[in-house]
Design a protein around this motif. Structure first.
Motif, mmCIF file in Angstrom:
data_model
loop_
_atom_site.group_PDB
_atom_site.id
_atom_site.type_symbol
_atom_site.label_atom_id
_atom_site.label_comp_id
_atom_site.label_asym_id
_atom_site.label_seq_id
_atom_site.Cartn_x
_atom_site.Cartn_y
_atom_site.Cartn_z
ATOM 1 N N ASP A 86 0.783 -1.234 0.000
ATOM 2 C CA ASP A 86 0.000 0.000 0.000
ATOM 3 C C ASP A 86 0.824 1.299 0.000
ATOM 4 O O ASP A 86 0.262 2.371 0.169
ATOM 5 C CB ASP A 86 -0.914 0.016 1.217
ATOM 6 N N LYS A 87 2.104 1.240 -0.147
ATOM 7 C CA LYS A 87 3.039 2.377 -0.066
ATOM 8 C C LYS A 87 3.138 2.969 1.333
ATOM 9 O O LYS A 87 3.758 4.016 1.507
ATOM 10 C CB LYS A 87 2.679 3.478 -1.065
ATOM 11 N N GLU A 88 2.557 2.339 2.313
ATOM 12 C CA GLU A 88 2.654 2.793 3.713
ATOM 13 C C GLU A 88 3.527 1.845 4.521
ATOM 14 O O GLU A 88 4.343 2.270 5.315
ATOM 15 C CB GLU A 88 1.259 2.887 4.349
ATOM 16 N N ARG A 89 3.320 0.559 4.342
ATOM 17 C CA ARG A 89 4.053 -0.483 5.074
ATOM 18 C C ARG A 89 5.029 -1.142 4.103
ATOM 19 O O ARG A 89 4.618 -1.796 3.159
ATOM 20 C CB ARG A 89 3.084 -1.534 5.629
ATOM 21 N N TRP A 90 6.324 -0.952 4.365
ATOM 22 C CA TRP A 90 7.368 -1.482 3.483
ATOM 23 C C TRP A 90 8.142 -2.586 4.184
ATOM 24 O O TRP A 90 8.431 -2.490 5.369
ATOM 25 C CB TRP A 90 8.340 -0.366 3.094
ATOM 26 N N THR A 91 8.489 -3.615 3.424
ATOM 27 C CA THR A 91 9.334 -4.709 3.905
ATOM 28 C C THR A 91 10.586 -4.756 3.042
ATOM 29 O O THR A 91 10.500 -4.900 1.817
ATOM 30 C CB THR A 91 8.602 -6.065 3.819
ATOM 31 N N GLU A 92 11.747 -4.620 3.685
ATOM 32 C CA GLU A 92 13.000 -4.719 2.947
ATOM 33 C C GLU A 92 13.273 -6.183 2.646
ATOM 34 O O GLU A 92 13.359 -7.009 3.565
ATOM 35 C CB GLU A 92 14.141 -4.126 3.771
ATOM 36 N N VAL A 93 13.393 -6.524 1.364
ATOM 37 C CA VAL A 93 13.653 -7.907 0.972
ATOM 38 C C VAL A 93 15.064 -8.109 0.428
ATOM 39 O O VAL A 93 15.519 -9.240 0.329
ATOM 40 C CB VAL A 93 12.592 -8.431 -0.033
ATOM 41 N N VAL A 94 15.736 -7.021 0.076
ATOM 42 C CA VAL A 94 17.128 -7.100 -0.382
ATOM 43 C C VAL A 94 17.911 -5.939 0.208
ATOM 44 O O VAL A 94 17.470 -4.794 0.164
ATOM 45 C CB VAL A 94 17.233 -7.051 -1.928
ATOM 46 N N ASP A 95 19.072 -6.253 0.759
ATOM 47 C CA ASP A 95 20.067 -5.271 1.190
ATOM 48 C C ASP A 95 21.395 -5.883 0.790
ATOM 49 O O ASP A 95 21.909 -6.747 1.498
ATOM 50 C CB ASP A 95 19.965 -5.056 2.699
#
Length: 167
Positions: A86-95
């Protein structure tokens, strides 16, 4: 069959971006299949630089990554890839720190997402697909925090392989 949901023909669209150099290196180039076109950031803007792409519909994403058509000092050195419903809750999947090389830099989302963020490039020919794999998202955010010493960064393609969720 999984599709790259970031290209126009599969419903991908640009939601926002931090900068672009000029019209020939515009961010919209990321939405094509043409491997000779790229997004090049404005050389007067500092890193990090980012782009957010929107999928046509909420989709289960199994593999993300980028394609670079060459090797130069504007290659991304450190990237982050984030997914959001939703562009509010982000999950980092790659660093990840990338090698200085052209070609694909692909990352699979693990089963159960227990290993986030993912920091190893995949060598499997196809992503793991199953009921516990992947992540549902509508947006992918690609962030470049460092390059190999050049001014600006370039990226040829951004990948998010997945399937639209059943409505």
């Amino acid at each position: 069959m999984l599709k790259n949901l970031t290209i126009t023909e599969n419903g991908g669209a640009i939601e926002e971006f931090s900068s672009q150099y000029h019209h020939e290196s515009r961010c919209l180039n990321l939405l094509t299949r043409d491997p000779t076109l790229c997004w090049f950031t404005d050389v007067s803007k500092q890193l990090p630089q980012h782009v957010i792409l929107r999928f046509a519909a909420p989709s289960r994403i199994y593999r993300v990554g980028i394609y670079l058509h060459g090797e130069n000092n504007q290659n991304p050195k450190h990237i982050q890839i984030w997914l959001s419903p939703d562009k509010e809750r982000w999950t980092e999947v790659v660093d990840a720190e990338l090698e200085q090389r052209g070609g694909d830099h692909l990352f699979d989302l693990p089963e159960g997402l227990a290993g986030l963020p993912i920091a190893q490039i995949t060598s499997r020919p196809a992503p793991l697909v199953g009921p516990g794999a992947g992540m549902v998202a509508r947006y992918v955010k690609y962030v470049v925090t460092d390059n190999f010493g050049g001014s600006g960064i370039y990226t040829t393609k951004i990948f998010a392989f997945g399937l639209p969720e059943a409505q």
